[in-house]
Write an enzyme that holds these catalytic residues in place. Structure first.
Site, PDB file in Angstrom:
ATOM      1  N   PRO A  11      -5.273 -36.918  -6.410  1.00 30.80           N
ATOM      2  CG  PRO A  11      -7.453 -36.775  -7.185  1.00 30.80           C
ATOM      3  CD  PRO A  11      -6.241 -35.950  -6.914  1.00 30.80           C
ATOM      4  CD  GLU A  12       0.430 -40.552  -7.040  1.00 32.66           C
ATOM      5  OE1 GLU A  12       0.765 -41.701  -7.358  1.00 32.66           O
ATOM      6  OE2 GLU A  12       1.216 -39.713  -6.585  1.00 32.66           O
TER       7      GLU A  12
END
Ligand SMILES: [Zn+2]
Length: 281
Positions: A11-12
């Site tokens: 996840p960014e």
């Protein structure tokens, strides 16, 4: 409802923001009616009496800072959460009667009737409960740079943050003290959009006194654009159809019109960087 097939690798910021937008309507201004914790730890142990300290409290909001989710509580404490490498939330309803799946570690039953389940196969995520004072003094949160999507972030802020830094520009963009929450994928994407080489010294986008050059203004705008577009894709649940400009495209033709270059990969500070040497200077 969240579909398991749509989650990305790590996840960014856009993934975390899309999670926040999904959780806010079902958690904000709702009470934690019941909290179930199925194991003693994730990356680190859960805080003492975690479930008891949440139960009965109202979630005042669901906020994001960099890649952290923050839920301020009516008790004055804040629930701090991080997705780690593989964490995600599923939202269901109490009457759905869904049996716990493998790696479902934490279940929040909200007074809204929604059930928010945290699933994390690799367990690099974490949850903590912090007092206001502890939150202020948090070693990571306290040192974070500006939020890239906030009004406070622009070419001027970016130039000031990289002034005098001789590290490669891409490496500087991953420094959370420069910008909060920008990760490997979107740093590469923004540099391509702004036509800037990841290898140039970070300080070259600022004047010696820290004023923004044109490159800093272009780059700040590009960072906002790639993140905004990624959040829109996430929210539309079509993440897999994302067409990256450079990320993971080594050997492919550059997508910039009339460029004709080829995407190359190099390693910077232990991370892969993808870029086009023809149009990124
Ligand atoms: Zn190119």
């Amino acid at each position: 409802m969240y579909h398991r097939g749509l989650k990305s690798a790590v996840p960014e910021l856009p993934e975390v923001e899309s999670v926040r937008r999904r959780l806010e309507p079902v958690m904000a201004r709702q009470r934690f009616a019941r909290v179930t914790v199925r194991r003693p730890d994730l990356r680190s142990p859960f805080p003492k009496r975690f479930a008891a300290r949440l139960t009965g409290e109202t979630a005042l909001a669901v906020e994001r800072r960099a890649k952290y989710l923050l839920v301020p509580l009516s008790s004055g404490e804040t629930l701090l959460m991080h997705l780690g490498m593989s964490g995600w939330f599923e939202v269901t309803r109490v009457q759905d009667d869904i049996r716990p799946a493998r790696h479902d570690h934490v279940v929040f039953e909200m007074s809204s009737g929604h059930v928010v389940t945290f699933n994390d196969p690799r367990r690099f995520g974490f949850m903590d409960l912090l007092s206001k004072r502890a939150l202020k003094a948090h070693p990571v949160l306290a040192s974070l740079g500006p939020e890239p999507l906030s009004d406070a972030f622009d070419g001027r802020a970016l130039a000031r943050a990289v002034r005098g830094r001789k590290t490669p520009l891409k490496v500087a963009l991953l420094d959370q003290r420069v910008i909060a929450g920008l990760g490997n994928i979107y740093a590469a994407e923004a540099l391509h959009l702004a036509r800037l080489s990841p290898r140039r010294a970070a300080s070259t986008i600022a004047t010696p006194t820290g004023e923004p050059r044109d490159a800093a203004v272009r780059l700040a705008a590009a960072i906002k654009q790639v993140l905004t577009e990624a959040i829109a894709r996430q929210t539309a649940k079509t993440y897999r159809s994302a067409r990256f400009r450079v990320y993971d495209r080594e050997g492919d033709p550059c997508r910039r019109r009339s460029c004709g270059g080829t995407i190359e990969r190099l390693t910077q500070a232990g991370r892969s960087t993808f870029y086009c040497a023809d149009c990124q200077r």
